[in-house]
Design an enzyme around this catalytic site. Structure first.
Site, PDB file in Angstrom:
ATOM      1  CB  SER A   9      19.686 -10.855  -8.618  1.00  0.00           C
ATOM      2  OG  SER A   9      19.104 -11.498  -9.706  1.00  0.00           O
ATOM      3  CB  THR A  10      22.825  -9.657  -5.267  1.00  0.00           C
ATOM      4  OG1 THR A  10      23.853 -10.461  -5.844  1.00  0.00           O
ATOM      5  CG2 THR A  10      21.590 -10.497  -5.004  1.00  0.00           C
TER       6      THR A  10
END
Length: 196
Positions: A9-10
Site C-alpha cells: 500500500s505505501t
C-alpha cells in the site's frame, strides 16, 4: 508461464514488497509485475491491469496473499473471470489455492458464494431497517443528489469555472458535474433541432 504480481500500500512497506518478490521468484515466476498502491484505488493499479493483459492461455497469475490481489471477494471474482476468459489460472501461495486444480476452483467458488450470501443478508437487514424507520416516521430517504444543485452547476459553468472546481465548490462528484452539463447541452441541442 508463471506470472507474479506483488503489491504493497505505501512506500514505507518496501521490505514487504521485497519479501513478496522473493517468494514469487522462489515459486518459479518468470515475469513480475510490482507496484506500491492502495488496494482501494483499483484504477491506479496499473501493474495489475498490465499483468491481466499480459497473461496468455496456459499461464498462471501468482500472488503471495489474497489481499495483495483483490480488495473484496467481488473484485477477486472479477479478476478470476478475466483470467478464465484468457485461459489462465490463479495461484495464491499462502492459501495453497490454484485454480488449475478442481479443488482450487471449488475453494474460490465457495468464497464467492459466501460473499454473495453475506451481501444478501446485509441487504435484507437494510430493507428491514428502512421499513422500521418508515413505520416510526423517521425515514427521510436519500439526501438530495447532485441534480438538486443543477442550477448552481450551470451558473458556475456560465461564469467560466471548470468542472473540477465546480465539483470542489459544490462538494459533488466531477462525473455529476459533467452529467449535468451534458444533459443541459443535450436539451439545448434538442430545442435548436426542433426550431430548425
Amino acid at each position: 508461464m508463471l506470472v507474479g504480481y506483488a503489491r504493497t500500500s505505501t512506500l514505507d512497506q518496501k521490505a514487504g514488497l521485497e519479501g513478496q518478490e522473493r517468494e514469487l521468484i522462489a515459486a518459479g515466476c518468470e515475469r513480475l509485475f510490482i507496484e506500491q498502491v492502495s488496494s482501494v484505488d483499483v484504477r491506479a493499479r496499473e501493474e495489475l491491469a498490465e499483468a491481466l493483459t499480459f497473461v496468455r492461455e496456459g499461464d498462471t497469475l501468482v500472488v503471495t496473499k489474497l489481499d495483495r490481489l483483490a480488495r473484496s471477494v467481488a473484485h477477486l471474482l472479477e479478476v478470476l473471470d478475466t483470467l478464465t476468459d484468457r485461459g489462465a489460472a490463479l495461484r495464491i501461495l499462502n492459501m495453497g489455492i490454484d485454480t488449475n486444480t478442481p479443488t482450487g476452483k471449488l475453494m474460490l467458488t465457495v468464497l464467492g458464494g459466501v460473499a454473495e450470501f453475506e451481501r444478501e443478508i446485509m441487504l435484507e437487514r437494510q430493507r428491514e431497517g428502512i421499513a422500521k424507520a418508515k413505520a416510526a416516521g423517521k425515514y427521510r430517504g436519500r439526501k438530495a443528489t447532485a441534480r438538486a444543485k443543477s442550477e448552481e452547476v450551470l451558473k458556475l459553468h456560465r461564469e467560466g469555472v471548470g468542472g473540477t472546481q465546480i465539483a470542489k465548490r459544490l462538494e459533488i462528484g466531477r462525473a455529476s458535474v459533467y452529467r449535468i452539463l451534458s444533459e443541459a447541452s443535450d436539451g439545448l441541442n434538442a430545442d435548436a433541432g426542433a426550431e430548425g
